[in-house]
Design an enzyme around this catalytic site. Structure first.
Site, PDB file in Angstrom:
ATOM      1  N   LYS A 120       7.615  -4.411  -6.033  1.00 31.64           N
ATOM      2  CA  LYS A 120       8.639  -3.549  -6.629  1.00 31.64           C
ATOM      3  C   LYS A 120       8.007  -2.361  -7.367  1.00 31.64           C
ATOM      4  O   LYS A 120       8.424  -1.215  -7.204  1.00 31.64           O
ATOM      5  CB  LYS A 120       9.510  -4.376  -7.595  1.00 31.64           C
ATOM      6  CG  LYS A 120      10.733  -3.613  -8.112  1.00 31.64           C
ATOM      7  CD  LYS A 120      11.592  -4.492  -8.990  1.00 31.64           C
ATOM      8  CE  LYS A 120      10.982  -4.620 -10.369  1.00 31.64           C
ATOM      9  NZ  LYS A 120      11.828  -5.354 -11.309  1.00 31.64           N
ATOM     10  N   ASP A 138      15.446  -4.014  -7.726  1.00 30.41           N
ATOM     11  CA  ASP A 138      15.485  -4.741  -9.000  1.00 30.41           C
ATOM     12  C   ASP A 138      16.818  -5.486  -9.086  1.00 30.41           C
ATOM     13  O   ASP A 138      17.566  -5.561  -8.117  1.00 30.41           O
ATOM     14  CB  ASP A 138      15.291  -3.781 -10.181  1.00 30.41           C
ATOM     15  CG  ASP A 138      16.456  -2.805 -10.335  1.00 30.41           C
ATOM     16  OD1 ASP A 138      17.342  -2.758  -9.437  1.00 30.41           O
ATOM     17  OD2 ASP A 138      16.510  -2.097 -11.358  1.00 30.41           O
TER      18      ASP A 138
END
Length: 211
Positions: A120, A138
């Site tokens: 991420k 997220d």
């Protein structure tokens, strides 16, 4: 959800915010990288408060490494998990100095090899600092993708794959910012603000809320 509906959703999001940006404060790829590492399980606002004091003093791998572990902790101790984050940032600085000439790499393999950097974080840096079309999924993006029907998936990797495949190409560069901001301010976790949502009529969420 069909392609036409997705295109209309992103058209509206783009019209409302033509140049979306991260809410983390940064001026260089390195500042962004450190801010994203610090932002895990913390708010952007909380991270900015810390980095606004840290970066005028130290904003390069060498300068932060020279602060040392205790020196860095003093600046970031208001952020959750600051002990382990400080350790990762110091190790990350060392690795950037040893292997990359103090520069942040612009590819996934080298980024993900850095301490404290997962998929991420790498996606955020690649997209925001280096303008590569990536999708940093997220909790906000995961929720919006599933709730609206844009790209449902059981886990973040599945949602990321589907978004990369299903978001029309012309929107791919900025889609991650639009989805995060939409999840942060409109399609919020507990009670989505459907009445204030500019894509409410296109969204496939069954339990829409009335303001």
């Amino acid at each position: 959800m069909n392609k036409q509906k997705r295109t209309e959703i992103f058209t509206r999001l783009r019209e409302a915010n033509p140049h979306p940006e991260t809410e983390l404060n940064y001026t260089t790829p390195f500042e962004l990288l450190v801010a994203v590492v610090l932002s895990a399980q913390a708010t952007d606002k909380g991270v900015n408060k810390a980095t606004d004091k840290l970066y005028p003093v130290a904003n390069t791998p060498q300068a932060i490494y020279d602060l040392g572990l205790d020196g860095l902790k003093e600046y970031i101790k208001t952020i959750g998990l600051y002990n382990s984050k400080a350790e990762n940032v110091i190790k990350l600085c060392r690795q950037l100095l040893d292997k990359h000439g103090g520069e942040v790499p612009d590819n996934r393999k080298d980024l993900e090899a850095l301490p404290g950097v997962g998929r991420k974080t790498a996606n955020v840096v690649l997209n925001t600092a280096f303008r590569q079309p990536t999708m940093a999924v997220d909790t906000h993006i995961f929720r919006v993708a599933n709730r609206t029907g844009i790209a449902p998936g059981k886990n973040v990797v599945e949602v990321e794959d589907r978004l990369m495949r299903l978001v029309p190409k012309e929107f791919l560069m900025d889609a991650h910012h639009w989805l995060i901001l939409h999840g942060r301010y409109t399609c919020v976790a507990r009670k989505p603000r459907c009445g204030a949502c500019l894509i409410e009529d296109l969204c496939e969420f069954k339990d829409k809320t009335v303001e």
